[in-house]
Design an enzyme around this catalytic site. Structure first.
Site, PDB file in Angstrom:
ATOM      1  N   PHE A  15       0.823  -1.202   0.000  1.00 12.85           N
ATOM      2  CA  PHE A  15       0.000   0.000   0.000  1.00 12.85           C
ATOM      3  C   PHE A  15       0.863   1.259   0.000  1.00 12.85           C
ATOM      4  O   PHE A  15       0.607   2.206  -0.747  1.00 12.85           O
ATOM      5  CB  PHE A  15      -0.951  -0.008   1.191  1.00 12.85           C
ATOM      6  CG  PHE A  15      -2.092   0.974   1.069  1.00 12.85           C
ATOM      7  CD1 PHE A  15      -2.920   0.956  -0.034  1.00 12.85           C
ATOM      8  CD2 PHE A  15      -2.335   1.904   2.054  1.00 12.85           C
ATOM      9  CE1 PHE A  15      -3.974   1.857  -0.164  1.00 12.85           C
ATOM     10  CE2 PHE A  15      -3.386   2.810   1.952  1.00 12.85           C
ATOM     11  CZ  PHE A  15      -4.214   2.781   0.832  1.00 12.85           C
ATOM     12  N   ARG A  35      12.443  -0.112   5.624  1.00 15.49           N
ATOM     13  CA  ARG A  35      13.400  -0.552   6.647  1.00 15.49           C
ATOM     14  C   ARG A  35      14.515  -1.408   6.069  1.00 15.49           C
ATOM     15  O   ARG A  35      15.653  -1.351   6.534  1.00 15.49           O
ATOM     16  CB  ARG A  35      12.668  -1.342   7.732  1.00 15.49           C
ATOM     17  CG  ARG A  35      11.743  -0.526   8.596  1.00 15.49           C
ATOM     18  CD  ARG A  35      11.177  -1.367   9.719  1.00 15.49           C
ATOM     19  NE  ARG A  35      10.441  -2.526   9.230  1.00 15.49           N
ATOM     20  CZ  ARG A  35       9.914  -3.481   9.995  1.00 15.49           C
ATOM     21  NH1 ARG A  35      10.089  -3.419  11.311  1.00 15.49           N
ATOM     22  NH2 ARG A  35       9.241  -4.485   9.488  1.00 15.49           N
ATOM     23  N   LYS A 191     -15.392  -2.176   8.694  1.00 15.59           N
ATOM     24  CA  LYS A 191     -15.841  -2.852   7.475  1.00 15.59           C
ATOM     25  C   LYS A 191     -15.090  -4.171   7.320  1.00 15.59           C
ATOM     26  O   LYS A 191     -15.585  -5.107   6.677  1.00 15.59           O
ATOM     27  CB  LYS A 191     -15.691  -1.955   6.250  1.00 15.59           C
ATOM     28  CG  LYS A 191     -14.290  -1.450   5.961  1.00 15.59           C
ATOM     29  CD  LYS A 191     -13.418  -2.460   5.224  1.00 15.59           C
ATOM     30  CE  LYS A 191     -11.982  -1.986   5.160  1.00 15.59           C
ATOM     31  NZ  LYS A 191     -11.079  -2.973   4.564  1.00 15.59           N
ATOM     32  N   ARG A 255      -7.949 -10.218   2.389  1.00 16.77           N
ATOM     33  CA  ARG A 255      -7.626 -11.239   3.394  1.00 16.77           C
ATOM     34  C   ARG A 255      -8.793 -11.469   4.338  1.00 16.77           C
ATOM     35  O   ARG A 255      -9.032 -12.591   4.785  1.00 16.77           O
ATOM     36  CB  ARG A 255      -6.389 -10.816   4.202  1.00 16.77           C
ATOM     37  CG  ARG A 255      -5.071 -10.968   3.491  1.00 16.77           C
ATOM     38  CD  ARG A 255      -3.905 -10.827   4.470  1.00 16.77           C
ATOM     39  NE  ARG A 255      -3.910  -9.535   5.132  1.00 16.77           N
ATOM     40  CZ  ARG A 255      -3.211  -8.489   4.717  1.00 16.77           C
ATOM     41  NH1 ARG A 255      -2.467  -8.582   3.644  1.00 16.77           N
ATOM     42  NH2 ARG A 255      -3.234  -7.356   5.384  1.00 16.77           N
ATOM     43  N   ASN A 256      -9.512 -10.389   4.673  1.00 16.64           N
ATOM     44  CA  ASN A 256     -10.632 -10.531   5.594  1.00 16.64           C
ATOM     45  C   ASN A 256     -11.731 -11.401   5.008  1.00 16.64           C
ATOM     46  O   ASN A 256     -12.302 -12.245   5.699  1.00 16.64           O
ATOM     47  CB  ASN A 256     -11.179  -9.147   5.965  1.00 16.64           C
ATOM     48  CG  ASN A 256     -10.233  -8.369   6.850  1.00 16.64           C
ATOM     49  OD1 ASN A 256     -10.128  -8.620   8.041  1.00 16.64           O
ATOM     50  ND2 ASN A 256      -9.509  -7.421   6.260  1.00 16.64           N
ATOM     51  N   LEU A 276      -2.498 -10.747  10.616  1.00 18.62           N
ATOM     52  CA  LEU A 276      -2.647 -10.451   9.193  1.00 18.62           C
ATOM     53  C   LEU A 276      -4.089 -10.159   8.808  1.00 18.62           C
ATOM     54  O   LEU A 276      -4.362  -9.783   7.683  1.00 18.62           O
ATOM     55  CB  LEU A 276      -2.122 -11.629   8.360  1.00 18.62           C
ATOM     56  CG  LEU A 276      -0.633 -11.958   8.527  1.00 18.62           C
ATOM     57  CD1 LEU A 276      -0.264 -13.163   7.689  1.00 18.62           C
ATOM     58  CD2 LEU A 276       0.227 -10.760   8.153  1.00 18.62           C
ATOM     59  N   VAL A 277      -5.012 -10.350   9.722  1.00 20.09           N
ATOM     60  CA  VAL A 277      -6.420 -10.125   9.440  1.00 20.09           C
ATOM     61  C   VAL A 277      -6.934  -9.096  10.438  1.00 20.09           C
ATOM     62  O   VAL A 277      -7.331  -9.437  11.554  1.00 20.09           O
ATOM     63  CB  VAL A 277      -7.233 -11.439   9.538  1.00 20.09           C
ATOM     64  CG1 VAL A 277      -8.684 -11.198   9.122  1.00 20.09           C
ATOM     65  CG2 VAL A 277      -6.608 -12.516   8.658  1.00 20.09           C
ATOM     66  N   GLU A 278      -6.904  -7.830  10.043  1.00 14.29           N
ATOM     67  CA  GLU A 278      -7.262  -6.750  10.963  1.00 14.29           C
ATOM     68  C   GLU A 278      -8.658  -6.931  11.544  1.00 14.29           C
ATOM     69  O   GLU A 278      -8.911  -6.634  12.708  1.00 14.29           O
ATOM     70  CB  GLU A 278      -7.171  -5.395  10.245  1.00 14.29           C
ATOM     71  CG  GLU A 278      -5.753  -4.931   9.953  1.00 14.29           C
ATOM     72  CD  GLU A 278      -5.071  -4.325  11.168  1.00 14.29           C
ATOM     73  OE1 GLU A 278      -5.601  -4.441  12.285  1.00 14.29           O
ATOM     74  OE2 GLU A 278      -3.985  -3.740  10.989  1.00 14.29           O
TER      75      GLU A 278
END
Length: 328
Positions: A15, A35, A191, A255-256, A276-278
């Site tokens: 992103f 980084r 969401k 991913r969600n 990894l899945v907010e």
């Protein structure tokens, strides 16, 4: 807000790289800060970030750095690292950011442990800076490829939002300014919970009618949640709510959604990392906060309990369909 028009994007994931790419291609003076020095050097030489955005050329105008000192001259700094890394990044970068610098949150989530919005977190760590948030329906690959994308940027005033929208928008990437930072953030975070629910519907093969009902009723409870936090309920009917949900609740790039499909199909979250899945974390936080505030959020509650393993999908659907019938 700083007069410098230099833009620094901190976080060279998919992103962050996409946002830096579109801003640079539109004529902005943009540096992408990552980084890993080897990855940054590879991007500089090849104009590619194959791991994050395979097959997509990055603009010649974009510059790169592995040194955080590169943020010093920036008037606009995009925080494109994951939501749970934003506080630490703010602490590290605070000495380098001039007063009035605009810091734009480009992550969708709620801070673990505190349940606080990221604007609150950054305003605590970066006093004297203008904290804004960018959210809405936009997959990184689509943005980087130059496919038409529209999102929202919410700032303390509409004037600041307009300046940021102008600086970051391009021919195929349009930002709409807003002042409802609460609504935009909660829409972006929650969401993901509803996208998991859409995945559960798909994985359990409950049909498109069920998905449509879930989206509409989910937006209603999201609107209640936003208003309960001092935001504007109507915000969730725009890009940062409905628009984002339609994208993440229907596209298998999400991913969600894929996580929800696994839950609906297998009844377990085995093999998935919550980091990894907010939406997996946001569901639990939102459900707990809603309970304390007396906000009715049955879909969010059901998703949280399914993820925790205290409720199975069949029982959850039965409970939702037998709730008291009330006026819409």
């Amino acid at each position: 807000m700083s007069v410098s028009r230099r833009i620094a994007v901190v976080g060279a994931g998919a992103f962050g790289t996409a946002l830096a790419s579109v801003a640079a291609a539109s004529g902005g003076d943009v540096v992408l800060i990552g980084r890993a020095a080897d990855i940054v050097e590879t991007m500089r030489l090849s104009r590619r970030h194959e791991k994050a955005l395979p097959g997509i050329d990055l603009p010649h105008e974009l510059t790169y750095s592995a040194d955080i000192e590169a943020v010093r001259e920036a008037g606009i700094v995009l925080f494109a690292m994951p939501s749970q890394a934003q506080r630490e990044a703010a602490r590290v970068l605070a000495p380098l950011l001039a007063p009035g610098t605009a810091v734009v949150i480009c992550a969708k989530g709620i801070e673990k442990g505190t349940g606080r919005l990221l604007t609150d977190v950054l305003e605590e760590e970066l006093p004297g800076r203008e904290i804004a948030v960018l959210s809405g329906p936009g997959f990184a690959a689509d943005i980087a490829k130059g496919l038409p994308t529209a999102m929202v940027i919410a700032a303390r005033t509409i004037e600041i939002g307009a300046v940021l929208a102008q600086a970051l928008s391009g021919p195929t990437f349009r930002l709409y300014p807003s002042t409802d930072r609460i609504g935009v953030q909660l829409g972006g975070a929650l969401k993901n919970v509803l996208a998991i629910a859409c995945g559960i519907i798909e994985g359990a093969q409950l049909g498109d009618s069920a998905r449509a009902a879930l989206i509409s009723r989910g937006l209603a409870e999201l609107s209640r949640f936003v208003e309960g936090h001092g935001g504007e309920g109507v915000t969730v009917m725009g890009l940062s709510g409905l628009g984002d949900l339609v994208l993440t609740g229907t596209s298998h790039q999400s991913r969600n959604l894929r996580f929800g499909i696994a839950l609906g199909r297998e009844g377990t979250a085995a093999g998935w990392s919550g980091d990894l899945v907010e939406g997996a974390f946001a569901a639990s936080v939102a459900s707990g906060v809603a309970a304390k505030k007396g906000i009715d959020m049955p879909i969010t509650d059901a998703v949280a309990r399914i993820i925790e393993g205290t409720l199975d999908v069949k029982t959850a659907i039965g409970q939702l369909m037998t709730r008291p019938i009330t006026q819409e």
